[in-house]
Design an enzyme around this catalytic site. Structure first.
Site, PDB file in Angstrom:
ATOM      1  N   HIS A 221       5.358  12.305  20.696  1.00  0.00           N
ATOM      2  CA  HIS A 221       4.877  12.603  19.337  1.00  0.00           C
ATOM      3  C   HIS A 221       3.409  12.295  19.109  1.00  0.00           C
ATOM      4  CE1 HIS A 221       5.742   8.266  18.850  1.00  0.00           C
ATOM      5  NE2 HIS A 221       4.820   8.294  17.913  1.00  0.00           N
TER       6      HIS A 221
HETATM    7  C1  UD1 Z   1       3.462   8.110  12.582  1.00  0.00           C
HETATM    8  C2  UD1 Z   1       2.415   7.062  12.948  1.00  0.00           C
HETATM    9  C3  UD1 Z   1       2.498   6.747  14.431  1.00  0.00           C
HETATM   10  C4  UD1 Z   1       3.895   6.372  14.835  1.00  0.00           C
HETATM   11  C5  UD1 Z   1       4.882   7.435  14.378  1.00  0.00           C
HETATM   12  C6  UD1 Z   1       6.271   6.939  14.664  1.00  0.00           C
HETATM   13  C7  UD1 Z   1       0.271   7.060  11.724  1.00  0.00           C
HETATM   14  C8  UD1 Z   1      -1.154   7.456  11.772  1.00  0.00           C
HETATM   15  N1  UD1 Z   1       1.074   7.557  12.685  1.00  0.00           N
HETATM   16  O1  UD1 Z   1       3.144   9.299  13.285  1.00  0.00           O
HETATM   17  O2  UD1 Z   1       1.637   5.658  14.724  1.00  0.00           O
HETATM   18  O3  UD1 Z   1       3.937   6.227  16.234  1.00  0.00           O
HETATM   19  O4  UD1 Z   1       4.745   7.649  12.966  1.00  0.00           O
HETATM   20  O5  UD1 Z   1       7.237   7.924  14.655  1.00  0.00           O
HETATM   21  O6  UD1 Z   1       0.656   6.319  10.852  1.00  0.00           O
HETATM   22  N2  UD1 Z   1       7.546  14.501   9.287  1.00  0.00           N
HETATM   23  C9  UD1 Z   1       8.751  14.969   8.875  1.00  0.00           C
HETATM   24  N3  UD1 Z   1       9.642  14.074   8.367  1.00  0.00           N
HETATM   25  C10 UD1 Z   1       9.392  12.745   8.247  1.00  0.00           C
HETATM   26  C11 UD1 Z   1       8.135  12.283   8.677  1.00  0.00           C
HETATM   27  C12 UD1 Z   1       7.217  13.173   9.191  1.00  0.00           C
HETATM   28  O7  UD1 Z   1       9.038  16.160   8.945  1.00  0.00           O
HETATM   29  O8  UD1 Z   1      10.264  11.984   7.791  1.00  0.00           O
HETATM   30  C13 UD1 Z   1       6.572  15.458   9.880  1.00  0.00           C
HETATM   31  C14 UD1 Z   1       5.611  16.054   8.847  1.00  0.00           C
HETATM   32  O9  UD1 Z   1       5.370  17.379   9.212  1.00  0.00           O
HETATM   33  C15 UD1 Z   1       4.365  15.225   9.069  1.00  0.00           C
HETATM   34  C16 UD1 Z   1       4.407  14.947  10.558  1.00  0.00           C
HETATM   35  O10 UD1 Z   1       5.790  14.803  10.874  1.00  0.00           O
HETATM   36  O11 UD1 Z   1       3.203  15.896   8.687  1.00  0.00           O
HETATM   37  C17 UD1 Z   1       3.676  13.688  10.973  1.00  0.00           C
HETATM   38  O12 UD1 Z   1       4.107  12.551  10.211  1.00  0.00           O
HETATM   39  P1  UD1 Z   1       3.113  11.278  10.038  1.00  0.00           P
HETATM   40  O13 UD1 Z   1       3.848  10.153   9.387  1.00  0.00           O
HETATM   41  O14 UD1 Z   1       1.831  11.697   9.426  1.00  0.00           O
HETATM   42  O15 UD1 Z   1       2.745  10.888  11.515  1.00  0.00           O
HETATM   43  P2  UD1 Z   1       3.670  10.708  12.771  1.00  0.00           P
HETATM   44  O16 UD1 Z   1       3.255  11.680  13.811  1.00  0.00           O
HETATM   45  O17 UD1 Z   1       5.093  10.638  12.385  1.00  0.00           O
HETATM   46  N1  UDP Z   2      13.765   5.429  18.281  1.00  0.00           N
HETATM   47  C1  UDP Z   2      15.016   5.759  17.765  1.00  0.00           C
HETATM   48  N2  UDP Z   2      15.453   7.050  17.839  1.00  0.00           N
HETATM   49  C2  UDP Z   2      14.725   8.036  18.414  1.00  0.00           C
HETATM   50  C3  UDP Z   2      13.445   7.706  18.958  1.00  0.00           C
HETATM   51  C4  UDP Z   2      13.000   6.399  18.845  1.00  0.00           C
HETATM   52  O1  UDP Z   2      15.721   4.877  17.262  1.00  0.00           O
HETATM   53  O2  UDP Z   2      15.179   9.194  18.440  1.00  0.00           O
HETATM   54  C5  UDP Z   2      13.278   4.041  18.154  1.00  0.00           C
HETATM   55  C6  UDP Z   2      12.902   3.346  19.444  1.00  0.00           C
HETATM   56  O3  UDP Z   2      14.016   2.740  20.053  1.00  0.00           O
HETATM   57  C7  UDP Z   2      11.889   2.318  18.968  1.00  0.00           C
HETATM   58  C8  UDP Z   2      11.179   3.039  17.834  1.00  0.00           C
HETATM   59  O4  UDP Z   2      12.056   4.093  17.431  1.00  0.00           O
HETATM   60  O5  UDP Z   2      12.570   1.175  18.459  1.00  0.00           O
HETATM   61  C9  UDP Z   2       9.874   3.599  18.313  1.00  0.00           C
HETATM   62  O6  UDP Z   2       9.347   4.428  17.336  1.00  0.00           O
HETATM   63  P1  UDP Z   2       8.331   5.607  17.633  1.00  0.00           P
HETATM   64  O7  UDP Z   2       8.366   5.979  19.050  1.00  0.00           O
HETATM   65  O8  UDP Z   2       8.598   6.654  16.608  1.00  0.00           O
HETATM   66  O9  UDP Z   2       6.921   4.946  17.233  1.00  0.00           O
HETATM   67  P2  UDP Z   2       5.818   4.124  18.034  1.00  0.00           P
HETATM   68  O10 UDP Z   2       6.462   2.942  18.651  1.00  0.00           O
HETATM   69  O11 UDP Z   2       5.191   5.056  19.019  1.00  0.00           O
HETATM   70  O12 UDP Z   2       4.821   3.765  16.981  1.00  0.00           O
END
Ligand code: UD1
Ligand code: UDP
Length: 370
Positions: A207
């Site tokens: 992601h």
């Molecule tokens: C965010 C965090 C990242 C973290 C990740 C965990 C920041 C800058 N990024 O990235 O550090 O590793 O979460 O998963 O804070 N969306 C949905 N449904 C949701 C949430 C998001 O559809 O519930 C989609 C939307 O299109 C959104 C995109 O995902 O624009 C990105 O979501 P966003 O929270 O901005 O960043 P992540 O890539 O999820």
């Molecule tokens: N995780 C989960 N389900 C999924 C993918 C990730 O429960 O389908 C959990 C994973 O075990 C870990 C956390 O989400 O505890 C990590 O989150 P993510 O990778 O979204 O964010 P990051 O750590 O990169 O910020």
């Protein structure tokens, strides 16, 4: 009585705050705490599902900020959180990790003169193209309590001039959660219809904007993973950001290949317990996640990190993690090495022992008593 607001916003925050809440609950006469969800993640499978899996209380307040550009999301959290701080007047705000909500709530609280504690401080990728690195730097420079997961993080903070008395090496709250739930997770079955056998599949998560937001990069990564999936099925709970980009770039065909002994098993993001069960039975993990590198370390499962750097180098020094970048040949050769080797030697870092949150709460209480 110490009045605390604990903040969560995105998926990786929930497993970090859950043990902190548990530890605070052991001192009802000394700590009054509230849970604020910024709403950065809002889909059931990215948010509510974790409250159920981890047995967490529902948030007291949901700011419902949703998605947006960095500035929009950060600004909306700040505006809404400022009001909450005004209403609740906490003594302390606790933030975790490195997402936009972490930084936004830190800045807001500090400007109101409220102390802030950062759980998972001091991690550095030294990659300023990563939004999280900016969040980490801004958060740590402002916080009053810096709770670290390992001594490399302590060293980073000291090098940046942080006074030593602010730094507390407590261990890893994410691992508190993993150890608490691993027995339950081990008893689960694979999600319906997955058609994989223990030890005979890989788990993939992807992601990071640096991997998924550029078409050519994403094509290279998917081509490499398709090749890996010819020898080993790849279970891929796809993140909403990645799902959106795969559709926008018209790359769905890469993920549609499937056979009993290979191909992708494309599924929606899964809950914490199902994901832990998938990881503990995997032959290897392919990921660009931060936290999953740490979970793989404790599970002893080979982890191939599809990034050019990591803010968690201890997972490579002591654990099973290797950083391979996102070029096709490098991903392929790393996967081939894992498939050829019998297993990897690994150690678990100091204080990743299930008691990090207890140490955090003890530090906060000792401080409050002074
Ligand atoms: C965010 C965090 C990242 C973290 C990740 C965990 C920041 C800058 N990024 O990235 O550090 O590793 O979460 O998963 O804070 N969306 C949905 N449904 C949701 C949430 C998001 O559809 O519930 C989609 C939307 O299109 C959104 C995109 O995902 O624009 C990105 O979501 P966003 O929270 O901005 O960043 P992540 O890539 O999820
Ligand atoms: N995780 C989960 N389900 C999924 C993918 C990730 O429960 O389908 C959990 C994973 O075990 C870990 C956390 O989400 O505890 C990590 O989150 P993510 O990778 O979204 O964010 P990051 O750590 O990169 O910020």
């Amino acid at each position: 009585m110490l009045k605390v607001i604990n903040v969560v916003g995105a998926r990786p925050n929930f497993m970090k705050i859950a043990p902190v809440i548990d530890a605070m609950n052991r001192f009802p006469e000394r700590i009054e705490h509230y849970l604020v969800h910024t709403g950065q993640h809002y889909d059931r499978k990215m948010s509510k599902a974790f409250f159920e899996d981890l047995g967490m209380p529902r948030p007291d307040i949901d700011l419902e900020v949703g998605s947006g550009t960095h500035a929009e999301q950060t600004g909306k959290v700040m505006m809404a959180f400022e009001k909450v701080c005004g209403d609740l007047a906490p003594d302390l705000v606790v933030v975790v990790g490195d997402v936009n909500s972490t930084m936004a709530c830190t800045i807001t609280a500090k400007k109101l003169g409220i102390r802030v504690a950062h759980v998972e401080a001091g991690l550095r990728s030294r990659d300023m193209a990563m939004p999280e690195e900016i969040n980490r730097l801004c958060t740590d420079v402002l916080c009053d309590f810096l709770f670290t997961t390992d001594i490399l993080a302590d060293r980073n903070l000291i090098r940046e001039g942080v006074p030593e008395e602010k730094i507390h090496f407590v261990g890893n709250v994410m691992i508190d959660t993993l150890l608490k739930h691993s027995e339950r997770a081990s008893k689960l079955k694979f999600p319906d219809g997955l058609n994989v056998k223990p030890g005979e599949y890989a788990v993939l998560t992807l992601h990071r904007p640096s991997n998924v937001d550029d078409r050519d990069t994403l094509v290279g990564v998917l081509e490499a993973l398709s090749r890996v999936s010819e020898s080993l099925p790849i279970v891929f709970p796809i993140h909403p950001r990645t799902e959106k980009m795969v559709r926008r770039f018209g790359l769905q065909h890469y993920l549609e290949k499937q056979s009993p002994s290979g191909g992708f098993r494309l599924i929606e993001p899964v809950g914490y317990l199902d994901f832990l069960h998938l990881n503990m039975n995997a032959k290897m993990i392919l990921t660009d996640s931060g936290g999953i590198q740490e979970e793989a370390t404790v599970l002893g499962v080979p982890c191939i990190t599809l990034r050019f750097n990591t803010e968690r180098p201890i997972t490579c020094e002591m654990g099973t993690n290797v950083i391979v970048g996102n070029r096709k040949e490098d991903i392929l050769s790393a996967a081939e090495r894992v498939l050829a080797e019998p297993g990897r030697e690994y150690q678990v870092p100091d204080r990743w022992d299930g008691r990090a949150a207890d140490r955090i709460v003890q530090v906060l209480l000792d401080h409050d008593a002074q």
